[in-house]
Each structure stands twice: as structure tokens, then as C-alpha cells.
Design an enzyme around this catalytic site. Structure first.
Site, short mmCIF file in Angstrom:
data_model
loop_
_atom_site.label_atom_id
_atom_site.label_comp_id
_atom_site.label_asym_id
_atom_site.label_seq_id
_atom_site.Cartn_x
_atom_site.Cartn_y
_atom_site.Cartn_z
N LYS A 205 102.41 14.63 -79.23
CA LYS A 205 101.23 15.49 -79.40
C LYS A 205 101.63 16.91 -79.82
O LYS A 205 102.79 17.28 -79.76
CB LYS A 205 100.43 15.53 -78.09
CG LYS A 205 99.87 14.16 -77.70
CD LYS A 205 98.88 13.65 -78.72
CE LYS A 205 98.06 12.48 -78.26
NZ LYS A 205 98.74 11.17 -78.32
C1 LIG Z 1 92.71 9.83 -78.58
C2 LIG Z 1 93.60 9.65 -77.39
N1 LIG Z 1 93.05 9.62 -76.17
C3 LIG Z 1 93.81 9.49 -75.07
C4 LIG Z 1 95.18 9.38 -75.15
C5 LIG Z 1 95.97 9.20 -73.90
O1 LIG Z 1 96.88 10.24 -73.72
P1 LIG Z 1 98.07 10.11 -72.68
O2 LIG Z 1 99.15 9.33 -73.33
O3 LIG Z 1 98.47 11.52 -72.40
O4 LIG Z 1 97.53 9.43 -71.48
C6 LIG Z 1 95.79 9.42 -76.39
C7 LIG Z 1 97.25 9.29 -76.50
O5 LIG Z 1 97.83 8.87 -77.44
C8 LIG Z 1 94.99 9.56 -77.55
O6 LIG Z 1 95.53 9.60 -78.77
#
Ligand SMILES: Cc1ncc(COP(=O)(O)O)c(C=O)c1O
Length: 404
Positions: A205
């Protein structure tokens, strides 16, 4: 910088049989840019022995809240956790429906299910890849409690339309800002439109802590509840029990989760946040180079950022239409991989996954834009870590793969 990159891109491949890069030099998709400051801060954690939730987490919460101009920020260990806790704090549970996009990472949908609610999907606008407000309006029932817009790739959703719909129907907004740390819409920060804004600091990210997340909320009562839920349901400030103020008793006031962020993660995040604008500028530069250098190829490039918004440039996604490109998306991916360039897919549409089909009876063809985009999309590397040579290698590899 740009002219050097263009010059390098212009030079022909030395030998078409040779990959653009050597396998030793494989360009990893989404590798974060980590500086010496992050390394020193992590070392400080290791030396002081404060690895778990502590002062660095509190610092990151303060600084992130100030960067976004929100009243409260609660750090957690992922965006998935952030979404789950936001649902719970919003009072969403069994019997409720929550509308989200059919083109997102599975975590968005899973968090709704974790809360005990039923996810309802809306198709996207094919130009923006964001949830289409008209589709949202069509999916509202008497059970709908909230909508979860995802600012896809860092492009702000049509918040005017979504806010109007939620006001009309008395719904909550929980923004999935996993891609949208730097995103704004008409001068307002993504993550501040509704009751909760959920961010991801996953390794790929814009702001990376390895795993990590943050929740913005506008209401102190929500912030207090989120803190309790994130640490076993223990009373507020329970993390202080190991502080230099001496042991303090804690009390479990509800059955919470183990979703707290560690200082080890916050140590990285603090300096990632300090460099957030510099990294954004670099990604903007890379985005512009791709837009210029890939135009004219048989690909659909992303739409330019919308007027009145700030795109976070998290993902640069192109669409490979097999008739136009004369190769399939999956062939494009394996050819890019053979050139030793890592690429990603964001995402196959949610209804293609067997679990959701079996549980909710979703059919991919009922969400035609998400289905097609999910079949055609490829994300090219867009990290601030990319050197001029990396960017030029990506462009040369795309041209080579499409010219076969
Ligand atoms: C659109 C979206 N929502 C939620 C997430 C979940 O994030 P995390 O991996 O920090 O739980 C991601 C992760 O890739 C994402 O791209």
C-alpha cells in the site's frame, strides 16, 4: 527526470530473445520504499524492548489523524480488522444488509460477513471502476444499514451522489480507504465522509507497515468502543498496564478481538507517513510516464483523475481486451513475468469466487462491468521505490509483449 526516462524508454531492446530484465533482478510488484529512518525507529523498538502496542502507536494515531484532519484515529493490525470493527461499532449485525462494490478485494465483503450481516453487491461504473451510485440506489431494501464504498486504485468515489443516497435512506457510510490515504474529493479527505474510514498499511500500500491499518472516526464514543474492541474488550487504555506508570488492573467489558497494532509496525508507519507526499509525487510522475508512453498501444489505460479530486495513484491498472491486444490477459501476465516484471490483478470480480456463489447465489454475469474488468485488468508496478530504469523496463516490456 522525465526526459531521462523517456530517452531510456526509446532505446530498443538489445536482443528480443533476452528478457528485458534478468531473473536475478525480477521487479517485485508493490515493493515498498523503506528509508533509514524506518530502520532506526524499528531498532529503537528492539533496543527499548517495547515491541507491542505503546507510544509509537499513539504517535502514529495522532499524526495520521492530523494528516487527514479527522478528530479520532484508532490503529489496528489490518484494514480487514478496521472494517470489521467499524461494522460492529456501527451496530451492524445479523439481519442487516450492507451494500458494497462487486470489484474489490475479498476483505471488504468478508468484513461484512464477519459482522454477521449480509453483503449486497452493486456493479461499478466502467470508466472509474468505482461503485455506481445508481446501482447502489437500486439495491436498497428495508434491511439496508450501510454502504461501503471503495476508492478503487485511489480514485475517489462519487461521494456527492453516495452521500445524497445515504441521507435519503438514513444509511451509514463506512469507507474502505485501503487505496486512498492521499485521496480527496472536492477538498474533503477520503475517510471522513461517513462514520468510519478504514485504511490499510499492508506491504504493497501507499503507506506500508507490513501489516497494519487505521480507522478514522468523527465520534469520540465510536473511537472509545473501537479501542476496546481492538484489544480483547478490555477497558480503555488497557495497554498502559505494562507502562512505566506501573501495573494497572484492567477489566473486560465485552468480548473483543486481538486487532491491536504493534509499536514495531508503527515505527515503520511514522516515517512512511512523513514521506507520504514525496512518495505520492513520485508515483504521480510514474503514472504520467505510463499514460504518455503506453498511449497508442492496444490497451485501455486508466481514465485521468477526475476534476476536483486528488487521486492517490495507488494502482495503475490497464485493461487487456484479447481481441484488440491479440493476447489474453493471462498471457499478458505470463509474458510480463517472463520479462521479469511483476504485475498484479486488482481484482477478479467478487461473484466469481465459489464461496460467495454457494453462500449468496451470486452470478458473475449479474455484475457485467465488474466481470469484464476482472477478466481484463492488470496492474503495472507503481511504487515510489521504482527507479527511472525500472519504469523504462516496465514500458519496454509492455511494448515488447504487445508487439509479439
Ligand atoms: C480494497 C481493499 N480493502 C481491504 C483490504 C484489506 O486490507 P488489509 O490487508 O490491510 O487487511 C485491501 C487489501 O489489499 C484492499 O485492497
Amino acid at each position: 527526470m522525465a526526459s531521462t526516462e523517456s530517452d531510456a524508454i526509446g532505446s530498443p531492446a538489445s536482443n528480443p530473445a533476452e528478457p528485458i530484465r534478468s531473473s536475478k533482478d525480477f521487479l517485485i510488484f508493490g515493493a515498498p520504499l523503506i528509508g533509514d529512518e524506518e530502520k532506526r525507529e524499528v531498532l529503537d523498538c528492539l533496543e527499548t524492548g517495547w515491541l507491542g502496542t505503546g507510544p509509537k502507536v499513539a504517535q502514529l494515531e495522532r499524526e495520521f489523524r492530523d494528516y487527514k484532519g479527522a478528530p479520532y484515529a484508532v490503529a489496528v493490525n489490518s484494514c480487514t480488522a478496521a472494517l470489521h470493527l467499524s461494522m460492529l461499532a456501527a451496530g451492524i449485525g445479523p439481519g442487516d444488509e450492507v451494500i458494497t462494490t462487486a470489484l474489490t478485494f475479498c476483505a471488504t465483503v468478508n468484513a461484512i460477513i464477519h459482522a454477521g450481516a449480509e453483503p449486497v453487491l452493486a456493479d461499478v461504473n466502467p470508466a472509474t471502476l468505482n461503485i455506481d451510485p445508481r446501482e447502489v440506489a437500486a439495491k436498497i431494501t428495508s434491511r439496508t444499514k450501510a454502504i461501503v464504498p471503495v476508492h478503487f486504485a485511489g480514485r475517489a468515489c462519487d461521494m456527492d451522489a453516495l452521500v445524497t443516497i445515504t441521507r435519503r435512506h438514513g444509511l451509514m457510510i463506512i469507507e474502505d480507504c485501503a487505496h486512498a490515504v492521499e485521496t480527496t474529493y472536492k477538498g474533503k479527505q477520503a475517510g471522513t465522509f461517513g462514520s468510519f474510514g478504514c485504511f490499510s498499511f499492508y506491504v504493497t500500500k501507499n503507506m506500508a507497515t507490513g501489516e497494519g491499518g487505521m480507522i478514522l472516526t468523527m465520534d469520540e464514543r465510536y473511537a472509545d468502543r473501537l479501542k476496546i474492541l481492538a484489544l480483547h474488550g478490555m477497558s480503555k487504555d488497557a495497554w498502559r498496564r505494562f507502562s512505566d506508570e506501573g501495573y494497572k488492573h484492567y477489566y473486560v467489558v465485552e468480548c473483543g478481538y486481538k486487532y491491536n497494532m504493534m509499536d514495531l509496525q508503527a515505527a515503520i508507519g511514522i516515517h512512511q507517513l512523513h514521506r507520504i507526499e514525496m512518495n505520492w509525487e513520485r508515483r504521480q510522475e510514474i503514472w504520467a510516464i505510463y499514460q504518455r508512453e503506453l498511449s497508442g498501444l492496444p490497451l485501455t489505460l486508466p481514465a485521468e483523475p477526475d476534476q476536483g479530486t486528488r487521486h492517490s495513484y495507488h494502482l495503475y491498472t490497464v485493461l487487456v481486451d484479447s481481441e484488440r491486444a491479440r493476447l489474453t490477459r493471462d498471457q499478458f501476465i505470463s509474458d510480463m513475468t517472463a520479462e521479469n516484471i511483476g504485475v498484479g490483478v486488482h481484482y477478479q470480480s467478487i461473484p466469481v469466487h465459489p464461496y460467495y456463489q454457494e453462500r449468496f447465489g451470486w452470478r458473475p454475469e449479474d455484475y457485467p462491468h465488474s466481470l469484464r474488468i476482472g477478466q481484463q485488468t492488470v496492474s503495472l508496478p507503481l511504487s515510489a521505490k521504482l527507479t527511472s530504469r525500472d519504469v523504462s523496463d516496465v514500458v519496454r516490456a509492455v511494448r515488447k509483449v504487445l508487439n509479439r
